[in-house]
Design an enzyme around this catalytic site. Structure first.
Site, PDB file in Angstrom:
ATOM      1  N   ARG A 296       0.843  -1.198   0.000  1.00 26.00           N
ATOM      2  CA  ARG A 296       0.000   0.000   0.000  1.00 26.00           C
ATOM      3  C   ARG A 296       0.872   1.239   0.000  1.00 26.00           C
ATOM      4  O   ARG A 296       1.943   1.262   0.621  1.00 26.00           O
ATOM      5  CB  ARG A 296      -0.983  -0.014   1.166  1.00 26.00           C
ATOM      6  CG  ARG A 296      -0.381   0.160   2.535  1.00 26.00           C
ATOM      7  CD  ARG A 296      -1.456   0.234   3.597  1.00 26.00           C
ATOM      8  NE  ARG A 296      -0.874   0.536   4.891  1.00 26.00           N
ATOM      9  CZ  ARG A 296      -1.557   0.771   5.992  1.00 26.00           C
ATOM     10  NH1 ARG A 296      -2.882   0.718   5.962  1.00 26.00           N
ATOM     11  NH2 ARG A 296      -0.964   1.059   7.118  1.00 26.00           N
TER      12      ARG A 296
ATOM     13  N   THR B  40      -1.420   7.553   0.400  1.00 26.17           N
ATOM     14  CA  THR B  40      -2.831   7.450  -0.019  1.00 26.17           C
ATOM     15  C   THR B  40      -3.516   6.221   0.576  1.00 26.17           C
ATOM     16  O   THR B  40      -4.741   6.134   0.548  1.00 26.17           O
ATOM     17  CB  THR B  40      -2.917   7.329  -1.545  1.00 26.17           C
ATOM     18  OG1 THR B  40      -2.255   6.115  -1.937  1.00 26.17           O
ATOM     19  CG2 THR B  40      -2.247   8.514  -2.236  1.00 26.17           C
TER      20      THR B  40
ATOM     21  N   ASP C   3       3.887  -2.184  12.653  1.00 28.10           N
ATOM     22  CA  ASP C   3       4.043  -2.683  11.285  1.00 28.10           C
ATOM     23  C   ASP C   3       4.435  -4.165  11.341  1.00 28.10           C
ATOM     24  O   ASP C   3       5.538  -4.514  11.768  1.00 28.10           O
ATOM     25  CB  ASP C   3       5.115  -1.866  10.569  1.00 28.10           C
ATOM     26  CG  ASP C   3       5.194  -2.240   9.096  1.00 28.10           C
ATOM     27  OD1 ASP C   3       5.425  -3.431   8.781  1.00 28.10           O
ATOM     28  OD2 ASP C   3       5.006  -1.354   8.249  1.00 28.10           O
TER      29      ASP C   3
ATOM     30  N   ASP D  67       7.697  -5.165   9.489  1.00 34.34           N
ATOM     31  CA  ASP D  67       8.897  -4.726  10.207  1.00 34.34           C
ATOM     32  C   ASP D  67       9.134  -5.597  11.440  1.00 34.34           C
ATOM     33  O   ASP D  67      10.275  -5.954  11.748  1.00 34.34           O
ATOM     34  CB  ASP D  67       8.766  -3.274  10.647  1.00 34.34           C
ATOM     35  CG  ASP D  67       8.910  -2.293   9.493  1.00 34.34           C
ATOM     36  OD1 ASP D  67       9.237  -2.737   8.370  1.00 34.34           O
ATOM     37  OD2 ASP D  67       8.694  -1.095   9.714  1.00 34.34           O
TER      38      ASP D  67
HETATM   39  N1  URA Z   1      -0.186  -2.897   8.341  1.00 31.20           N
HETATM   40  C1  URA Z   1       0.508  -3.179   9.460  1.00 31.20           C
HETATM   41  O1  URA Z   1       1.546  -3.827   9.410  1.00 31.20           O
HETATM   42  N2  URA Z   1       0.043  -2.714  10.630  1.00 31.20           N
HETATM   43  C2  URA Z   1      -1.087  -1.988  10.739  1.00 31.20           C
HETATM   44  O2  URA Z   1      -1.466  -1.598  11.850  1.00 31.20           O
HETATM   45  C3  URA Z   1      -1.799  -1.716   9.548  1.00 31.20           C
HETATM   46  C4  URA Z   1      -1.335  -2.181   8.370  1.00 31.20           C
END
Ligand code: URA
Length: 211
Positions: free
Chosen positions: A103, A107, A201, A204
């Site tokens: 993504r 945006t 994330d 990550d």
């Molecule tokens: N992607 C992620 O890794 N964490 C989120 O909170 C939202 C999208």
């Protein structure tokens, strides 16, 4: 569309440790695998089987085997890769396809950069794995890719979902046979599209900070 939020203390305990910002990547990966196996157990109650006969040392017995065509598992790169081991441990004979979807962080619109799915999924059961159901954009595109190839049943397994994402997927899929299985349903999305409280994330946390 059906939504199943797992309600089990072992799942809640593992989600809690995943949420903890102090949990390092190796432990995060291990826990993700364990959690996905538990969610797979919940998600596969309707997996198609057929009767088989076996012979035990004592005599004939009736059993079951997974039906053909085999189920297809689709991890969404990159974070979905961290869930692959947990599901293939339980479904070792399943086929695996891949979708790469990223993504745009400004945006929040998803962009597909890799599509390695079988051309014909007629009648197949498909399991899409992606840790975070946030805006729902990635899952909406992924579900559309497998439905347009003929899949008849789609189950999405996510560690954590946001109500906004669940509602968006529900609005997009209409009457299609889609089930979402979540380890937890959280409060909301923040202005950056992250799930609150979530776990940050997922890519990550699984793989370090490489993009
Ligand atoms: N992607 C992620 O890794 N964490 C989120 O909170 C939202 C999208």
């Amino acid at each position: 569309m059906r939504v199943h939020v797992a309600d089990h203390p072992l799942i809640a305990q593992k989600v809690t440790v995943l949420r903890d910002e102090r949990t390092p990547s190796p432990q995060f990966r291990q826990l993700t695998a364990e959690l996905v196996s538990l969610l797979t157990y919940e998600a596969t109650r309707g997996i198609r089987t057929e009767k088989v006969a076996v012979t035990t040392p004592v005599g004939p017995a009736e059993g079951i085997a997974l039906s053909h065509p085999r189920p297809l598992i689709v991890p969404i790169l990159r974070a979905g890769l961290g869930m692959l081991q947990g599901i293939t441990d339980l479904l070792p004979t399943a086929e695996v396809g891949f979708l790469g979807i990223k993504r745009d962080e400004e945006t929040l619109v998803p962009h597909t950069y890799a599509n390695r799915l079988p051309d014909d999924l007629t009648g197949r059961q498909v399991y899409i794995i992606d840790p975070m159901l946030a805006t729902g954009g990635t899952l909406i595109d992924s579900i559309a890719y497998v439905l347009e190839r003929g899949a008849t049943e789609v189950t999405c397994i996510c560690l954590i979902g946001a109500p906004e994402g669940v509602a968006a997927v529900e609005a997009a899929v209409g009457d299609a046979n889609v089930t979402i299985v979540l380890g937890a349903l959280d409060s909301h999305l923040n202005e950056k599209g992250y799930i609150v409280p979530g776990l940050g994330d997922a890519g990550d946390r699984l793989f370090g900070t490489a993009n």
